[in-house]
Design an enzyme around this catalytic site. Structure first.
Site, PDB file in Angstrom:
ATOM      1  N   LYS A  24      -4.701 -10.157  -5.483  1.00 41.30           N
ATOM      2  CA  LYS A  24      -5.945 -10.705  -4.695  1.00 41.30           C
ATOM      3  C   LYS A  24      -7.064  -9.558  -5.145  1.00 41.30           C
ATOM      4  CE  LYS A  24      -5.902  -8.169  -0.490  1.00 41.30           C
ATOM      5  NZ  LYS A  24      -6.636  -7.744   0.681  1.00 41.30           N
TER       6      LYS A  24
ATOM      7  N   LYS B 204       0.829  -1.297   0.050  1.00 45.39           N
ATOM      8  CA  LYS B 204       0.088   0.010   0.175  1.00 45.39           C
ATOM      9  C   LYS B 204       0.670   1.261  -0.135  1.00 45.39           C
ATOM     10  CE  LYS B 204      -4.473  -1.733   1.371  1.00 45.39           C
ATOM     11  NZ  LYS B 204      -5.739  -1.670   2.174  1.00 45.39           N
TER      12      LYS B 204
ATOM     13  N   LYS C 179     -11.298  -4.364  -2.760  1.00 44.54           N
ATOM     14  CA  LYS C 179     -12.363  -3.181  -2.790  1.00 44.54           C
ATOM     15  C   LYS C 179     -11.754  -1.774  -3.675  1.00 44.54           C
ATOM     16  CE  LYS C 179     -13.986  -4.013   1.777  1.00 44.54           C
ATOM     17  NZ  LYS C 179     -12.689  -3.782   2.411  1.00 44.54           N
TER      18      LYS C 179
END
Ligand code: AQP
Length: 327
Positions: free
Chosen positions: A192, A111, A195
């Site tokens: 993966k 991230k 969202k």
């Protein structure tokens, strides 16, 4: 009864990965465990959020918990920031964790990649997650296997504190499903499903319209040999689709391979669209009934009161064992 705790971030609509990796387990566990399910909004703000959208997403996720079958008569359902103990315990744990171990967390590395500077909260996110879990004397944490590293860290912190001070925390175990534990992105099966990924066709959200589901599945990345066979290493795209098909239909992967022998990906994908649309239709219907109801707010308020009562007991013990405060 063993106690279960888990949470989902209100960072967008819940997708098939969240559902098959985590939420399905939430429902399975609630009959014979004491379950506490949280909407972890303080985790969501580790990356920038629009305040109005965040509020909406909190209620969306809460309504989806109920729509997939979480029963507030059996489980406590609440919003993380409504219980102050999460932030309080997080600080105590921060003082007992190390920058070295946090900098090894792969989610932080992913991230913060390509960012000049990352928020401190993004770095210490796993400590807040450890606080969420330890605050409730949790025995079992049902999560997708992307969270394995964070659960290990939580256990390490709990053991470290138990050894250094009086025994303060229950050391929890992660619970990972064999199938569904890691649903991959449809456009890139090496990542993966997520969202917050930019491409909406990388995921199937539980509230997607059938036309969107069809488009996302028909566009899903596969390979050029056209054989429906499970082989994660060489055929990650079709293997991911087989996994989704299998979990939602109850058919085993070998049964599906036999069913589609000699047929192309087109036939397979068309049937998968039907399976997904059929599985999600009742969830969507229940969601529409509850999302804008007063009942939803009442459930979350009641859940926060019940969760807070448990959290206060833990914080009392923590403060005593650490010598904090005067009460
Ligand atoms: N692709 C996945 N396959 C299986 N399980 C998954 N989970 C997430 N993605 C997959 C599990 O869903 C639960 C809730 O996840 P989260 O919302 O707390 O955070 P996340 O893991 O970071 O999920 P997202 O969807 O990728 O959100 P963003 O994009 O906001 O970061 C967890 O149990 C997780 O393991």
């Amino acid at each position: 009864m063993k106690r279960v705790f888990s949470g989902v971030q209100p960072t967008g609509n819940i997708h098939l990965g969240n559902y098959l990796g985590a939420l399905k387990q939430f429902v399975e566990l609630q009959d014979d465990h004491e379950c506490i399910y949280c909407i972890v909004d303080m985790h969501a703000i580790t990356v920038p959020q629009d305040p109005k959208e965040l509020r909406d997403h909190i209620l969306d996720v809460a309504a989806l918990y109920l729509a997939v079958g979480v029963d507030p008569k059996k489980s406590i359902v609440f919003v993380q920031s409504d219980v102050p103990g999460h932030a309080e315990l997080s600080w105590v744990l921060t003082c007992n964790s190390y920058t070295g171990e946090l900098s090894r967390m792969t989610q932080f590395k992913d991230k913060s990649k390509n960012k000049e500077s990352a928020p401190t909260g993004l770095f210490s996110y796993p400590v807040l997650m450890a606080a969420d879990i330890l605050l409730y004397d949790t025995d079992i944490v049902p999560v997708g296997n992307d969270q394995k590293q964070h659960i290990e860290l939580c256990r390490d912190i709990a053991i470290r504190i138990n050894n250094k001070y009086k025994k303060t925390f229950v050391v929890p175990d992660g619970r990972f499903l064999k199938e569904g534990a890691r649903i991959m992105a449809l456009d890139d099966p090496t990542k993966k499903m997520s969202k917050s990924a930019e491409n909406i066709h990388s995921r199937i959200s539980l509230l997607d319209e059938p036309s969107k589901i069809k488009k996302s599945i028909m566009k899903a990345t596969t390979d050029s040999d056209g054989v429906v066979r499970f082989d994660v290493e060489n055929k990650p795209g079709i293997s991911n689709l087989l996994n989704i098909y299998s979990v939602l239909s109850g058919m085993t992967v070998p049964e599906l391979e036999a069913k589609y022998e000699g047929k192309g990906y087109g036939d397979f994908k068309k049937d998968l669209v039907e399976v997904v649309v059929e599985a999600l239709a009742p969830i969507k219907e229940r969601y529409e009934q509850i999302r804008h109801s007063d009942e939803l707010i009442e459930i979350l308020k009641d859940g926060a009161v019940r969760a807070d009562a448990i959290a206060k007991q833990t914080m009392k013990r923590v403060k005593e064992n650490f010598g904090l405060g005067i009460e």
